[in-house]
Write a protein that holds these residues in place. Structure first.
Motif, mmCIF file in Angstrom:
data_model
loop_
_atom_site.group_PDB
_atom_site.id
_atom_site.type_symbol
_atom_site.label_atom_id
_atom_site.label_comp_id
_atom_site.label_asym_id
_atom_site.label_seq_id
_atom_site.Cartn_x
_atom_site.Cartn_y
_atom_site.Cartn_z
ATOM 1 N N SER A 58 0.770 -1.075 -0.028
ATOM 2 C CA SER A 58 0.009 -0.024 -0.018
ATOM 3 C C SER A 58 0.937 1.292 0.066
ATOM 4 O O SER A 58 0.275 2.232 -0.093
ATOM 5 N N ALA A 59 2.077 1.139 0.270
ATOM 6 C CA ALA A 59 3.169 2.166 0.376
ATOM 7 C C ALA A 59 3.187 2.813 -1.108
ATOM 8 O O ALA A 59 2.950 2.252 -2.171
ATOM 9 N N ALA A 60 3.213 4.455 -0.902
ATOM 10 C CA ALA A 60 3.275 4.969 -2.182
ATOM 11 C C ALA A 60 4.437 5.993 -2.039
ATOM 12 O O ALA A 60 4.596 6.711 -0.856
ATOM 13 N N PRO A 61 5.335 6.322 -3.059
ATOM 14 C CA PRO A 61 5.568 5.635 -4.008
ATOM 15 C C PRO A 61 5.784 4.079 -4.009
ATOM 16 O O PRO A 61 6.335 3.958 -3.108
ATOM 17 N N PRO A 62 5.346 3.221 -4.778
ATOM 18 C CA PRO A 62 5.967 2.038 -4.913
ATOM 19 C C PRO A 62 7.393 1.627 -4.823
ATOM 20 O O PRO A 62 8.109 2.588 -5.377
ATOM 21 N N ARG A 63 7.851 0.657 -4.114
ATOM 22 C CA ARG A 63 9.290 0.402 -4.285
ATOM 23 C C ARG A 63 9.906 -0.588 -5.481
ATOM 24 O O ARG A 63 9.061 -1.568 -5.581
ATOM 25 N N VAL A 64 10.766 -0.010 -6.093
ATOM 26 C CA VAL A 64 11.365 -0.852 -7.172
ATOM 27 C C VAL A 64 12.811 -1.076 -6.857
ATOM 28 O O VAL A 64 13.461 -0.291 -6.670
ATOM 29 N N ALA A 65 13.247 -2.376 -7.398
ATOM 30 C CA ALA A 65 14.396 -2.611 -7.108
ATOM 31 C C ALA A 65 15.117 -3.647 -8.116
ATOM 32 O O ALA A 65 14.187 -4.332 -8.708
ATOM 33 N N ALA A 66 16.351 -3.478 -8.377
ATOM 34 C CA ALA A 66 17.156 -4.431 -9.305
ATOM 35 C C ALA A 66 18.074 -5.381 -8.692
ATOM 36 O O ALA A 66 18.864 -5.008 -7.492
ATOM 37 N N MET A 67 18.335 -6.345 -9.305
ATOM 38 C CA MET A 67 19.307 -7.289 -8.895
ATOM 39 C C MET A 67 20.079 -7.875 -10.130
ATOM 40 O O MET A 67 19.660 -8.102 -11.045
ATOM 41 N N LEU A 68 21.508 -7.748 -9.987
ATOM 42 C CA LEU A 68 22.370 -8.567 -10.754
ATOM 43 C C LEU A 68 22.438 -9.953 -10.683
ATOM 44 O O LEU A 68 22.813 -10.419 -9.395
ATOM 45 N N VAL A 69 22.423 -10.878 -11.386
ATOM 46 C CA VAL A 69 22.460 -12.405 -11.451
ATOM 47 C C VAL A 69 24.096 -12.428 -11.251
ATOM 48 O O VAL A 69 24.772 -11.934 -11.988
ATOM 49 N N PRO A 70 24.608 -13.290 -10.344
ATOM 50 C CA PRO A 70 25.830 -13.814 -9.978
ATOM 51 C C PRO A 70 26.518 -14.208 -11.325
ATOM 52 O O PRO A 70 25.650 -15.136 -11.819
ATOM 53 N N CYS A 71 27.584 -14.059 -11.613
ATOM 54 C CA CYS A 71 28.458 -14.541 -12.851
ATOM 55 C C CYS A 71 28.166 -16.136 -12.678
ATOM 56 O O CYS A 71 28.495 -16.487 -11.688
ATOM 57 N N HIS A 72 28.034 -16.597 -14.034
ATOM 58 C CA HIS A 72 27.958 -18.021 -14.025
ATOM 59 C C HIS A 72 27.071 -18.712 -13.410
ATOM 60 O O HIS A 72 27.028 -20.145 -13.267
ATOM 61 N N ARG A 73 25.984 -18.063 -12.745
ATOM 62 C CA ARG A 73 24.799 -18.721 -12.387
ATOM 63 C C ARG A 73 23.444 -18.450 -12.929
ATOM 64 O O ARG A 73 22.307 -18.457 -12.686
ATOM 65 N N GLU A 74 23.670 -18.121 -14.263
ATOM 66 C CA GLU A 74 22.687 -17.408 -15.150
ATOM 67 C C GLU A 74 21.548 -18.640 -15.387
ATOM 68 O O GLU A 74 20.231 -18.488 -15.421
ATOM 69 N N ARG A 75 21.891 -19.941 -15.324
ATOM 70 C CA ARG A 75 20.790 -21.119 -15.609
ATOM 71 C C ARG A 75 20.505 -21.467 -14.378
ATOM 72 O O ARG A 75 19.593 -22.785 -14.285
ATOM 73 N N ASP A 76 20.750 -21.106 -12.957
ATOM 74 C CA ASP A 76 20.215 -21.775 -11.964
ATOM 75 C C ASP A 76 19.014 -21.353 -11.885
ATOM 76 O O ASP A 76 18.393 -20.115 -12.201
ATOM 77 N N TRP A 77 18.133 -22.336 -11.177
ATOM 78 C CA TRP A 77 16.828 -22.060 -11.228
ATOM 79 C C TRP A 77 16.434 -20.766 -10.475
ATOM 80 O O TRP A 77 15.084 -20.227 -10.647
ATOM 81 N N ILE A 78 17.103 -20.392 -9.277
ATOM 82 C CA ILE A 78 16.871 -19.148 -8.753
ATOM 83 C C ILE A 78 16.639 -17.954 -9.680
ATOM 84 O O ILE A 78 15.872 -17.151 -9.209
ATOM 85 N N PHE A 79 17.615 -18.159 -10.711
ATOM 86 C CA PHE A 79 17.662 -16.617 -11.512
ATOM 87 C C PHE A 79 16.892 -16.938 -12.915
ATOM 88 O O PHE A 79 16.754 -16.062 -13.699
ATOM 89 N N SER A 80 16.691 -18.216 -13.249
ATOM 90 C CA SER A 80 16.121 -18.497 -14.501
ATOM 91 C C SER A 80 14.762 -19.017 -14.570
ATOM 92 O O SER A 80 14.078 -19.267 -15.645
ATOM 93 N N THR A 81 13.906 -18.696 -13.447
ATOM 94 C CA THR A 81 12.522 -19.305 -13.404
ATOM 95 C C THR A 81 11.730 -18.127 -12.771
ATOM 96 O O THR A 81 12.160 -17.490 -11.950
ATOM 97 N N GLU A 82 10.394 -18.097 -13.160
ATOM 98 C CA GLU A 82 9.563 -17.417 -12.352
ATOM 99 C C GLU A 82 9.440 -17.433 -10.835
ATOM 100 O O GLU A 82 9.380 -16.554 -10.122
ATOM 101 N N PRO A 83 9.367 -19.005 -10.509
ATOM 102 C CA PRO A 83 9.238 -19.330 -9.011
ATOM 103 C C PRO A 83 10.563 -18.507 -8.239
ATOM 104 O O PRO A 83 10.432 -18.068 -7.289
ATOM 105 N N GLY A 84 11.404 -18.656 -9.024
ATOM 106 C CA GLY A 84 12.967 -18.246 -8.459
ATOM 107 C C GLY A 84 12.821 -16.683 -8.366
ATOM 108 O O GLY A 84 13.020 -16.358 -7.140
ATOM 109 N N HIS A 85 12.255 -15.830 -9.174
ATOM 110 C CA HIS A 85 12.168 -14.576 -9.103
ATOM 111 C C HIS A 85 11.288 -14.108 -7.874
ATOM 112 O O HIS A 85 11.601 -13.301 -7.231
ATOM 113 N N LEU A 86 10.118 -14.802 -7.834
ATOM 114 C CA LEU A 86 9.136 -14.527 -6.900
ATOM 115 C C LEU A 86 9.731 -14.629 -5.435
ATOM 116 O O LEU A 86 9.440 -13.668 -4.757
#
Length: 479
Positions: A58-86
């Motif tokens: 409910s807070a305004a303005p909304p909070r937006v953040a970015a995250m860099l995927v650690p090098c060489h872990r691009e295919r890890d499910w944590i960073f390559s699937t929607e459930p991981g992002h969630l």
């Protein structure tokens, strides 16, 4: 297909968008030099994912953040699937949108789920990459964020203890879905330079969660020095004598509450008896049998999970330890019905000899079950377990001084308090262990008053102290 520039101007709950984007970062002075020579032919791409929270704060303005995927872990499910992002998004309270940015695995970076960390890649380049990506993150922020001027861009960091990993198998369970078994090398605390290895089981539906892990020991003394063998070249054996998964040792430590009772059973030549609802990799079951002398019955709903536990985690289904496929909650209710009314479905009849025993009762029921609904985050135990008929059935299966031990991962305080009240309605006393990882609690419910559990000269408690950290037993508190 090009994205509409207005796509990200508003927040849409649970919207998940991925796209490739040319990397605006300048090439590094070393690793990217050869790419720079061919920049005119092939510009490096980034994989960008934008996820809006399913429940907008409910807070305004909304909070937006970015995250860099650690090098060489691009295919890890944590960073390559929607459930991981969630899971990453839900790990930051109050976040409205998460922008995840990593090098495109198709662009020559990812080779699979296994990896080896290069610390200089993650650390020396991070600040420069964040600066070069700031404009991209601003362009992906909702229009409401600019009502009071240009907003600050927040970059979250992802850090864990993983040094290297190699995947042993990826398979699919009927109930848990896709899962993987991996050997990992982790950082050892204290900076002593020694290598520590674990075998882990993870589910794709909850990729940021290690479902179970055990310690593994190299069969040969190799790879201990720089330039030696990597984890993919090593052979391991399971060390079942120690519990390394965060909440398993506290669950075992709960047995100190009934140390006198268990001691009496053992003095009579009887094995104490445990029912384990949920097996996973089987580390707790093997520990109860091998280190503490219990007779154990384990029930898990997914046959593939049990196969993995036997093949990779050293779970042995045999003398004094039986595992069966089934719904653990249904098993509790069916066994309770059989104990009180003598009725049980034929499908369970072959396992009655395991369920019967000391006064026809268990000394402990240990519950390690979780909800499969990823949209709400991880919840343990599932709501079905804390229904009064199930709790009454569990109590009826316990002996006079038996205990119910539950691994609890509450989504919020209200869930935990509601659960405590429901369990208190059925059992005599409640105790709690705060695991200390910010996620798990171990809830202990007793059938009767257990009195003073602090006597350290009881043989069983002495055994517990010899195989577990005494800190867990000291942290048991009545609630």
């Amino acid at each position: 297909m090009a994205l509409d520039k207005s796509t990200f101007e508003t927040l849409v709950p649970s919207r998940f968008v991925t796209f490739a984007f040319p990397d605006p970062s300048p090439p590094s002075a070393s690793g990217d030099r050869h790419r720079h020579r061919h920049r005119h032919r092939h510009r490096r791409l980034l994989q960008v994912a934008v996820l809006d929270s399913p429940v907008q704060p409910s807070a305004a303005p909304p909070r937006v953040a970015a995250m860099l995927v650690p090098c060489h872990r691009e295919r890890d499910w944590i960073f390559s699937t929607e459930p991981g992002h969630l899971q990453l998004l839900l790990g930051t309270p109050g976040l409205s949108r998460l922008v995840l940015i990593g090098e495109d695995p198709v662009d020559g970076r990812g080779r699979g789920l296994g990896f080896r960390r290069r610390t200089e890649c993650d650390r020396s380049r991070r600040d420069g990459r964040e600066e070069s990506l700031r404009r991209l993150v601003l362009a992906l922020s909702p229009r409401i964020c600019f009502e009071s001027g240009v907003p600050e861009v927040t970059f979250l960091s992802y850090e864990d203890d993983l040094v290297a990993s190699v995947v042993l198998e990826v398979c699919i369970g009927e109930f848990v879905g896709e899962m993987l078994v991996e050997d990992v090398e982790i950082e050892r605390g204290g900076g002593c330079g020694e290598r520590e290895f674990r075998r882990r089981l993870r589910f794709k539906r909850m990729p940021n969660l290690v479902q179970t892990q055990v310690r593994i020991v190299p069969r040969e003394d190799r790879g201990e020095t720089e330039g030696g063998f990597g984890i993919e070249d090593m052979q391991f054996r399971i060390d079942a004598g120690v519990l390394v998964h965060p909440y398993l040792a506290p669950m075992a430590a709960s047995l100190s509450l009934i140390g006198f009772h268990i001691d009496e059973r053992i003095q009579k030549g009887l094995r104490p008896k445990a029912f384990c609802a949920g097996v996973g990799g089987g580390a707790l079951l093997a520990f109860l049998r091998g280190r503490l002398g219990f007779e154990v019955l384990g029930v898990d709903v997914d046959e593939m999970v049990l196969r993995v536990a036997k093949q990779y985690f050293g779970l042995e289904d045999g003398d004094f330890l039986r595992v069966v496929v089934g719904d653990a909650i249904e098993w509790i209710e069916r066994l309770a019905s059989w104990k009180t009314q003598g009725t049980l479905g034929a499908v369970y009849s072959r396992d009655l000899s395991v369920a019967d025993g000391i006064d026809g009762k268990f000394d402990v029921i240990m519950v390690d079950l979780d909800s499969s609904d990823v949209s709400t985050g991880l919840v343990a135990p599932p709501l079905e377990f804390v229904r009064k008929p199930v709790l009454l059935a569990a109590r009826s299966l316990l002996c006079e001084f038996g205990i119910l031990v539950i691994n609890v991962i509450p989504p919020d305080r209200l869930f935990y308090e509601t659960m405590i009240n429901k369990v208190r309605d059925v059992f005599h006393d409640l105790y709690e262990i705060d695991v200390g990882n910010g996620e798990n609690f171990v809830l202990i419910a007793t059938v009767a008053s257990v009195g003073d559990c602090s006597e350290s000269d009881v043989s069983f408690i002495m055994k517990l102290n010899s195989v577990l950290s005494g800190a867990y037993m000291d942290s048991i508190r009545k609630i």
